[in-house]
Design a protein around this motif. Structure first.
Motif, PDB file in Angstrom:
ATOM      1  N   ASN A 166     -63.424 -90.181  23.031  1.00  0.00           N
ATOM      2  CA  ASN A 166     -64.159 -89.517  22.044  1.00  0.00           C
ATOM      3  C   ASN A 166     -63.811 -90.019  20.624  1.00  0.00           C
ATOM      4  O   ASN A 166     -64.744 -90.246  20.036  1.00  0.00           O
ATOM      5  CB  ASN A 166     -63.425 -87.836  21.808  1.00  0.00           C
ATOM      6  CG  ASN A 166     -64.385 -86.832  23.001  1.00  0.00           C
ATOM      7  OD1 ASN A 166     -63.826 -85.812  22.755  1.00  0.00           O
ATOM      8  ND2 ASN A 166     -65.374 -87.410  23.515  1.00  0.00           N
TER       9      ASN A 166
ATOM     10  N   GLU B 234     -68.900 -89.966  24.845  1.00  0.00           N
ATOM     11  CA  GLU B 234     -68.781 -88.671  25.314  1.00  0.00           C
ATOM     12  C   GLU B 234     -67.872 -88.744  26.677  1.00  0.00           C
ATOM     13  O   GLU B 234     -68.321 -90.051  27.436  1.00  0.00           O
ATOM     14  CB  GLU B 234     -70.124 -88.069  25.685  1.00  0.00           C
ATOM     15  CG  GLU B 234     -71.053 -87.422  24.596  1.00  0.00           C
ATOM     16  CD  GLU B 234     -72.123 -86.756  24.923  1.00  0.00           C
ATOM     17  OE1 GLU B 234     -72.271 -86.499  26.253  1.00  0.00           O
ATOM     18  OE2 GLU B 234     -73.156 -86.520  24.459  1.00  0.00           O
TER      19      GLU B 234
ATOM     20  N   ILE C   1     -67.494 -84.673  21.218  1.00  0.00           N
ATOM     21  CA  ILE C   1     -68.987 -84.970  20.951  1.00  0.00           C
ATOM     22  C   ILE C   1     -69.961 -83.998  21.457  1.00  0.00           C
ATOM     23  O   ILE C   1     -70.552 -83.655  20.946  1.00  0.00           O
ATOM     24  CB  ILE C   1     -69.183 -86.404  21.368  1.00  0.00           C
ATOM     25  CG1 ILE C   1     -68.456 -87.359  20.481  1.00  0.00           C
ATOM     26  CG2 ILE C   1     -70.516 -86.997  21.106  1.00  0.00           C
ATOM     27  CD1 ILE C   1     -68.102 -88.658  20.945  1.00  0.00           C
TER      28      ILE C   1
ATOM     29  N   ASP D 143     -65.230 -81.448  25.098  1.00  0.00           N
ATOM     30  CA  ASP D 143     -65.455 -82.693  24.460  1.00  0.00           C
ATOM     31  C   ASP D 143     -66.125 -82.532  23.062  1.00  0.00           C
ATOM     32  O   ASP D 143     -66.445 -81.559  22.745  1.00  0.00           O
ATOM     33  CB  ASP D 143     -66.549 -83.436  25.157  1.00  0.00           C
ATOM     34  CG  ASP D 143     -66.830 -84.801  25.029  1.00  0.00           C
ATOM     35  OD1 ASP D 143     -66.418 -85.414  25.672  1.00  0.00           O
ATOM     36  OD2 ASP D 143     -67.650 -85.116  23.996  1.00  0.00           O
TER      37      ASP D 143
END
Lengths: 324, 324
Positions: free
Chosen positions: B290, B295, B201, B199
């Motif tokens: 994203n 998230e 974030i 991810d």
């Protein structure tokens, strides 16, 4: 209505789809690997033993009987010979084997015999030598220079082929190779791929398609563009007059120093056939007509649109592969 | 709603299609060749200068402005670095660059530095040597034996990689090579390909997919089957804890003598991503979330069905390629 069995269909997914779009009533695929994606494109599919396995023909004939097959199409080099050598056994069952005569297959696979034969017939071919002594003589007579192209006398695709830049390496290769090699003039000019269909009844060329290869990768054409040069067409049609090829034919031609040179003839569907098909060359339909007992009319004078054909990868996902 | 620019889209036709099926509002493709088939899959497409051309960034930013792009995705090794080094210039325009930090990219490309780093972190890696003297010492200590695998320290795919069976050839290669080489234990066991999404974030792994490579051709996976071994997943997730990778990640892992070994990490979409996608790993959608500032939840515990994925060639025919 005809029913065709395509042998060693492998990754020829597009070819199977083209046959399904033709007037064949049923398209059956067979392969020795359950992971051949084209199997799963066909109307019915079968795992068969490897060509060298003694059970091969029993399996093939069992499929032919069960599926009422009347046309069998081999695609791989070794399988072409096997099917042609057993043509009579197919004919006895009323099955048309779409493959050239054995003598033609052998001539096309032995690249040195092919060179000598075509040269004798007056076709422009690339200077080729099958012994280091012949090459050395030609080299000292300034008939050929480095770099040269070395490949096995019998070989398929680009396997074992390489560029060689000096006599030392060339001699070492000839000394240590386990199979007969030949040396050929390295052609760094333009390269063309030809698709031809020779009618199985009239034995005359019915359709012709030419593309220039713009980019190769691992022996396959990645990008190509339609070629409409009438001189290339005439060169090819004149060259094949000397060979009793039949059915779908793939040919490689080089262009260098203002002249076309015949490189090789593969008497089968080439990997680049999709370019010909999307340009209107419907070889599956020509085969269907021959199977129905009809000669094809000629498409040799058709003008084809210039198309760029670009290859990319697609995938087929299978939950449960075929079990033998 | 986000709009993505995919750089050097090349032959990634399937990837472009997957992005078009995601919630991105518009998918724009760019390439320096007008014969890149994936260009013609995109909602809009542009020819851009080569990466090393001084006009490259002007062209990229002009497309971003015209198409209101807010996500840029590089796919090629060199372009990853170029975009990561200029991340700030994209951020200044409100554009998210989907690429790992420069330091991580450099570590992953320098295969010897990568080996030392991962070994230091306790990850199982294949014994690797970057000098002939180190190799000779290890050889005389019976730590490694022939055959070995030789490849450039910096390299992409299988380019320049080869199997070597004796010290004479190995020494000759090290002496004559124009670029730094390394020697690695030749792994003849099973090979796995991993797709991971980290991810952008949370910086945490969000989804993981593993496949066993069943057949390779010219450095690409031709046939693969889903792997669900929890030990492999644990091995991979533990290994990447040590690296600040972000976004789509491709990894190669070997299995030999009862153990997994990390071979390499490519911090980008791998060529084998379609297998992960058809198994439900929707990386394009993770990127879209994203980009929207959210998230992703974790999909790490999802059970995936066993699928065989088989590659074949399709073609795209173009009448008039893009003009620059």
């Amino acid at each position: 209505m005809s029913r065709i069995l395509i042998l060693s269909c492998g990754t020829r997914d597009l070819l199977v789809r083209y046959f399904k779009k033709s007037s064949f009533e049923k398209v059956v695929g067979a392969d020795c690997s359950e992971l051949a994606p084209a199997l799963y494109e066909a109307d019915a599919h079968y795992l068969i033993p490897r060509m060298k396995d003694p059970g091969y023909f029993d399996a093939v004939f069992a499929i032919c009987e069960k599926e009422k097959i009347n046309v069998v199409l081999p695609l791989q080099e070794d399988e072409l010979n096997l099917i042609a050598e057993n043509r009579r056994r197919f004919e006895d069952r009323g099955i048309l084997a779409v493959v050239s005569p054995v003598e033609v297959l052998n001539l096309c696979r032995d690249k040195y015999a092919f060179y000598k034969y075509m040269k004798g017939k007056g076709t422009a071919v690339l200077p080729t030598y099958d012994s280091i002594s012949d090459f050395e003589k030609a080299f000292s007579d300034h008939e050929i220079e480095f770099p040269v192209f070395v490949k096995p006398v019998r070989g398929a695709g680009s396997i074992g082929a390489m560029k060689v830049t000096c006599m030392e390496v060339l001699k070492a290769l000839f000394e240590h190779s386990e199979e007969p090699l030949l040396v050929q003039k390295l052609c760094e000019g333009r390269e063309f791929g030809i698709d031809l269909y020779v009618d199985l009844i009239s034995k005359r060329p019915v359709d012709f398609f030419a593309k220039e290869k713009l980019r190769m990768r691992a022996g396959e054409t990645e990008k190509s563009v339609t070629s409409t040069d009438p001189i290339l067409k005439e060169f090819v049609l004149r060259a094949v007059q000397n060979l009793a090829v039949a059915g779908p034919i793939d040919m490689d031609v080089f262009f260098q120093d203002g002249q076309y040179y015949l490189s090789e003839i593969n008497p089968r569907f080439g990997g680049g056939f999709p370019h010909a098909y999307v340009s209107g060359m419907n070889t599956p339909e020509y085969i269907a007509r021959n199977a129905a007992g009809w000669e094809n009319e000629s498409y040799l004078e058709i003008k084809r649109k210039k198309l760029y054909v670009l290859k990319y990868s697609d995938v087929m996902a299978i939950e449960a592969p075929l079990q033998s």
